[in-house]
Enzyme design. Structure first.
Site, PDB file in Angstrom:
ATOM      1  N   HIS A  17      45.546  25.688  69.066  1.00  0.00           N
ATOM      2  CA  HIS A  17      45.931  25.011  67.822  1.00  0.00           C
ATOM      3  C   HIS A  17      45.679  25.920  66.615  1.00  0.00           C
ATOM      4  O   HIS A  17      46.553  26.095  65.751  1.00  0.00           O
ATOM      5  CB  HIS A  17      45.124  23.715  67.699  1.00  0.00           C
ATOM      6  CG  HIS A  17      45.457  22.885  66.507  1.00  0.00           C
ATOM      7  ND1 HIS A  17      46.262  21.772  66.581  1.00  0.00           N
ATOM      8  CD2 HIS A  17      45.094  22.992  65.200  1.00  0.00           C
ATOM      9  CE1 HIS A  17      46.380  21.230  65.381  1.00  0.00           C
ATOM     10  NE2 HIS A  17      45.673  21.958  64.535  1.00  0.00           N
ATOM     11  N   GLU A  18      44.494  26.515  66.564  1.00  0.00           N
ATOM     12  CA  GLU A  18      44.157  27.376  65.423  1.00  0.00           C
ATOM     13  C   GLU A  18      44.928  28.691  65.454  1.00  0.00           C
ATOM     14  O   GLU A  18      45.331  29.212  64.411  1.00  0.00           O
ATOM     15  CB  GLU A  18      42.646  27.641  65.407  1.00  0.00           C
ATOM     16  CG  GLU A  18      41.786  26.389  65.282  1.00  0.00           C
ATOM     17  CD  GLU A  18      42.131  25.552  64.065  1.00  0.00           C
ATOM     18  OE1 GLU A  18      42.522  26.129  63.028  1.00  0.00           O
ATOM     19  OE2 GLU A  18      42.024  24.311  64.156  1.00  0.00           O
ATOM     20  N   HIS A  21      48.272  28.117  63.886  1.00  0.00           N
ATOM     21  CA  HIS A  21      48.204  28.131  62.411  1.00  0.00           C
ATOM     22  C   HIS A  21      48.207  29.570  61.892  1.00  0.00           C
ATOM     23  O   HIS A  21      48.942  29.913  60.959  1.00  0.00           O
ATOM     24  CB  HIS A  21      46.931  27.443  61.932  1.00  0.00           C
ATOM     25  CG  HIS A  21      46.962  25.947  62.014  1.00  0.00           C
ATOM     26  ND1 HIS A  21      48.007  25.191  61.540  1.00  0.00           N
ATOM     27  CD2 HIS A  21      46.052  25.060  62.497  1.00  0.00           C
ATOM     28  CE1 HIS A  21      47.749  23.897  61.742  1.00  0.00           C
ATOM     29  NE2 HIS A  21      46.567  23.805  62.317  1.00  0.00           N
TER      30      HIS A  21
END
Length: 211
Positions: A17-18, A21
């Site tokens: 997820h990170e 980003h």
């Protein structure tokens, strides 16, 4: 055993997820996260001791909803090429990554359930099932319009500037609000995360087709 399977999957999903980003921020013109080594699947670059370990463990052993968070990816919106759309795409990149992983795992869950054998096969199938579930939770949980969750970035760009500024400032209390919902108003989260149950129902139908 369930806890031993859950935590590595949660850590890997949060790291993805990170990473998403950070990767999308670089595509939008901001190299901040890349310079800090955040474009990596190495979980050590992303994990937060409280959000990635302590909170999930407490929630698991208290029978509550399992979720967690990592260190926020640093971005400098001044570097974005197309503001506000760049900020929106960066914010939603993590959600898209979790939905994509959940979909990919769901595809292999069917044949795996039909052909996996023995204890090893059972453990792998369990891991895949939890992977689908946790990634769906991460995706839809982050869509909640509570700062600093990803969905709040989209909402902020829909508000007048003065109201958007106050809305973003509320983010300093956002984690407290979320924890309050988890422990004191779990019914509210059940409604917000209803798409997770719906999606898992379709996964179950897909798996049954293989039997």
């Amino acid at each position: 055993m369930v806890f031993a399977v859950l935590i590595p999957i949660l850590i890997a999903s949060v790291a993805l997820h990170e990473l998403a980003h950070a990767w999308q921020a670089r595509r939008e013109g901001d190299p901040t996260a890349e310079r800090l080594g955040r474009i990596t699947l190495n979980p050590l670059a992303h994990l937060d001791p409280v959000g990635s370990f302590i909170v999930p463990a407490v929630l698991y052993f208290s029978g509550g909803l399992i979720f967690g968070w990592a260190k926020p990816v640093p971005v400098d919106p001044r570097n974005f090429r197309t503001h506000p759309w760049s900020d929106i795409r960066v914010s939603l990149a993590g959600i898209v990554s979790n939905l994509g992983l959940a979909f990919g795992l769901a595809l292999i869950a069917g044949p795996l359930s039909a052909y996996a054998q023995g204890q090893v096969g059972e453990v792998v199938l369990t891991a895949v099932t939890y992977g689908i579930f946790l990634n769906l939770i991460l995706a839809f949980f982050n869509l909640l319009p509570i700062p600093p969750l990803d969905g709040s970035h989209v909402v902020a760009h829909m508000l007048p500037p003065a109201l958007a500024s106050r809305y973003r400032a509320f983010g300093r209390y956002g984690i407290l609000v979320l924890m309050g919902l988890v422990f004191f108003l779990p019914g509210a989260l059940d409604v917000a995360l209803a798409p997770v149950d719906w999606a898992m129902g379709w996964v179950d139908r897909w798996v049954r087709l293989w039997h």
